[in-house]
Design an enzyme around this catalytic site. Structure first.
Site, PDB file in Angstrom:
ATOM      1  N   ARG A 153      -9.621 -16.588   1.181  1.00 33.70           N
ATOM      2  CA  ARG A 153      -8.460 -16.137   0.414  1.00 33.70           C
ATOM      3  C   ARG A 153      -8.221 -17.125  -0.731  1.00 33.70           C
ATOM      4  NH1 ARG A 153      -4.974 -12.564   3.347  1.00 33.70           N
ATOM      5  NH2 ARG A 153      -6.367 -11.251   4.593  1.00 33.70           N
TER       6      ARG A 153
ATOM      7  N   ASN B 181       0.588 -10.577   1.676  1.00 34.58           N
ATOM      8  CA  ASN B 181       1.896 -10.882   2.271  1.00 34.58           C
ATOM      9  C   ASN B 181       1.790 -11.468   3.668  1.00 34.58           C
ATOM     10  OD1 ASN B 181       3.867 -10.333   0.337  1.00 34.58           O
ATOM     11  ND2 ASN B 181       3.769  -8.129   0.703  1.00 34.58           N
TER      12      ASN B 181
ATOM     13  N   ILE C   8       0.832  -1.199   0.000  1.00 34.07           N
ATOM     14  CA  ILE C   8       0.000   0.000   0.000  1.00 34.07           C
ATOM     15  C   ILE C   8       0.868   1.251   0.000  1.00 34.07           C
ATOM     16  CG2 ILE C   8      -1.772   1.299   1.237  1.00 34.07           C
ATOM     17  CD1 ILE C   8      -2.727  -1.327  -0.082  1.00 34.07           C
TER      18      ILE C   8
ATOM     19  N   SER D 265     -10.606  -0.821   6.130  1.00 35.86           N
ATOM     20  CA  SER D 265      -9.956  -1.843   5.301  1.00 35.86           C
ATOM     21  C   SER D 265     -10.405  -1.713   3.848  1.00 35.86           C
ATOM     22  CB  SER D 265     -10.316  -3.243   5.801  1.00 35.86           C
ATOM     23  OG  SER D 265     -11.680  -3.530   5.530  1.00 35.86           O
ATOM     24  N   CYS D 266      -9.718  -2.432   2.964  1.00 41.14           N
ATOM     25  CA  CYS D 266     -10.093  -2.418   1.553  1.00 41.14           C
ATOM     26  C   CYS D 266     -11.504  -2.966   1.364  1.00 41.14           C
ATOM     27  CB  CYS D 266      -9.091  -3.213   0.725  1.00 41.14           C
ATOM     28  SG  CYS D 266      -8.857  -4.931   1.264  1.00 41.14           S
ATOM     29  N   THR D 267     -11.851  -4.016   2.112  1.00 35.82           N
ATOM     30  CA  THR D 267     -13.171  -4.621   1.972  1.00 35.82           C
ATOM     31  C   THR D 267     -14.257  -3.703   2.527  1.00 35.82           C
ATOM     32  OG1 THR D 267     -12.213  -6.841   2.094  1.00 35.82           O
ATOM     33  CG2 THR D 267     -14.573  -6.640   2.531  1.00 35.82           C
TER      34      THR D 267
END
Length: 481
Positions: free
Chosen positions: A370, A320, A139, A288-290
């Protein structure tokens, strides 16, 4: 002349017009701090082909392709005005002009539509705001690219420093190389040089000091000429107010976390609750992204239909935090090989909805898997609505939201029949509604929302930073509320 000849001639004409648009767009950006958009997509620093593709994209949303022959007169009209810092959407200007029946010329209509950014009404260009990145991972490097890209006028956000732990010989060279090349997002658009003696990376003329420190308390940013900066913590090591307060060192005024904040740290989703940030708030999170992917469409659906309850299932690219091969991991399942397995895990996005949408009374649950792709995820949002609707009604509503609403920078819309995850690498939206996958049955609606969990999220982070720094300029023409 054959049809093929006609098509090629038309292409060459549009190509020539797009070429002539580039210096006008660049001059407006550099000299007047004006960002030219097309249906919320920036045209600054774009190639001829990119400009033409952006115009063609409009047919997916508006039902018809938008030609540069239509938008060029509006751009020329803007170039003749005394404009102040702003964002101006050519697509919106062209669309609204078509619907206007007063017989105004393009010049008259444009001057009226952007009157808030001209003459005595225009806001003054602000001094550049210093930004520091704490951490330089996935990011961090994408946020760096965005900050460098947006520094063209010299009056916006200015990346001054990156703070990292020392990594041994040629550390700065290796970090610059990771900024220059990315296996997912491609080459950096510009030039990068390294001065090892002064620990400086120069990217497109931006001198970025690399500061080595193992702890925030070891840094005095004023020693590097940094003042009143916004520090973006990309490490996620500290998530509560006490931990993030360690960053409030000399030279730092505000701290923005690129992970969900804990305790009383505000979780901000740009476009939804960014206007609730108090001017004196020094610490905040971009969630968060979600959370950024689901909250804008969730708000849109609740505003129109009401939401009684919902469940979000995210099919998320690996990160990661997982292992390449099976090895010990403190979390369950994440120790198993990320590129070889689908891995059930948890998501805090559902519980984070309450922080971004406190007025939403619906209970939202969530879970996550995931999967073996390196970027782009999809959120499946299953909603029970307060009233019944049809698929066509919800389809048209979300398309309109993506085109004209205040959420158009957050919500995108695709009708591509064969869309897959890699198509959305580099998307600048928080999420993209997949029209073909949309399901509606009475009071039940299921939305399939693609999102670039790296780049789209980084764009949301930069928008929040622009807002709290005071360099988020108004957009014209004004969108419907």
């Amino acid at each position: 002349m054959t049809v093929n000849d006609d098509s090629f001639t038309n292409w060459k004409i549009r190509e020539e017009i797009a070429e002539s648009m580039i210096p006008l767009i660049g001059k407006l950006h550099r000299e007047q701090d004006v960002t030219v958009l097309l249906h919320s997509r920036s045209l600054v620093n774009k190639s001829v082909v990119s400009i033409l593709k952006t115009h063609r994209f409009a047919r997916q949303i508006d039902g018809a392709e938008l030609s540069v022959t239509e938008t060029m007169p509006f751009l020329q009209a803007l170039a003749a005005l005394d404009l102040g810092p702003s964002q101006i959407d050519l697509g919106m200007l062209a669309t609204m002009y078509k619907a206007d029946d007063r017989g105004l010329s393009v010049e008259q209509f444009t001057a009226e539509a952007v009157a808030g950014a001209t003459g005595a009404n225009k806001i003054e260009r602000r001094e550049p705001r210093d930004v520091v990145l704490y951490g330089f991972g996935r990011i961090g490097r994408l946020v760096a690219r965005l900050l460098i890209e947006k520094s063209g006028s010299g009056n916006g956000l200015r990346l001054r420093a990156i703070v990292v732990r020392g990594g041994g010989a040629q550390d700065i060279v290796k970090r610059a190389s990771l900024l220059r090349r990315d296996s997912i997002h491609g080459q950096f658009q510009g030039t990068i040089t390294v001065d090892e003696d002064s620990s400086t990376i120069v990217a497109n003329g931006n001198a970025i000091k690399v500061i080595y420190a193992d702890d925030p308390s070891h840094v005095d940013y004023t020693e590097y000429g940094i003042r009143d900066a916004i520090l973006i913590d990309n490490t996620g090591k500290w998530r509560d107010r006490e931990g993030l307060s360690k960053h409030l060192r000399p030279g730092i005024e505000k701290v923005v976390l690129t992970a969900p904040g804990k305790g009383d740290v505000p979780n901000i989703v740009h476009g939804v609750n960014h206007d609730t940030v108090k001017p004196d708030e020094q610490i905040l999170s971009c969630a968060s992204c979600t959370t950024n992917a689901i909250v804008p469409p969730l708000k849109a659906m609740d505003d129109e239909y009401g939401v009684l309850r919902g469940h979000v299932e995210t099919v998320h690219s690996f990160t990661n935090d997982q292992n390449l091969l099976d090895n010990y991991h403190k979390s369950e399942r994440r120790g198993r090989s990320a590129p070889l397995n689908m891995v059930i895990t948890e998501t805090g996005a559902a519980s984070a909805v309450a922080k971004a949408l406190p007025d939403l009374k619906a209970k939202i649950s969530g879970s996550s898997i995931r999967v073996p792709v390196p970027d782009v995820s999809i959120a499946i949002l299953n909603l029970q609505l307060a009233r019944e609707a049809t698929r066509e009604e919800v389809h048209d509503y979300l398309r309109e939201v993506s085109l004209t609403s205040p959420l158009k920078r957050q919500i995108d819309f695709t009708t591509a029949p064969d869309a897959v995850s890699s198509d959305f690498i580099g998307s600048r939206h928080a999420s993209i509604v997949d029209a073909g996958a949309l399901k509606v049955d009475g009071d039940n609606a299921i939305l399939y929302l693609w999102y670039d969990n790296e780049f789209g999220y980084s764009c949301q982070v930069v928008r929040v930073v622009q807002h709290v720094s005071g360099v988020e300029y108004p957009t014209y023409p004004a969108t419907a509320v």
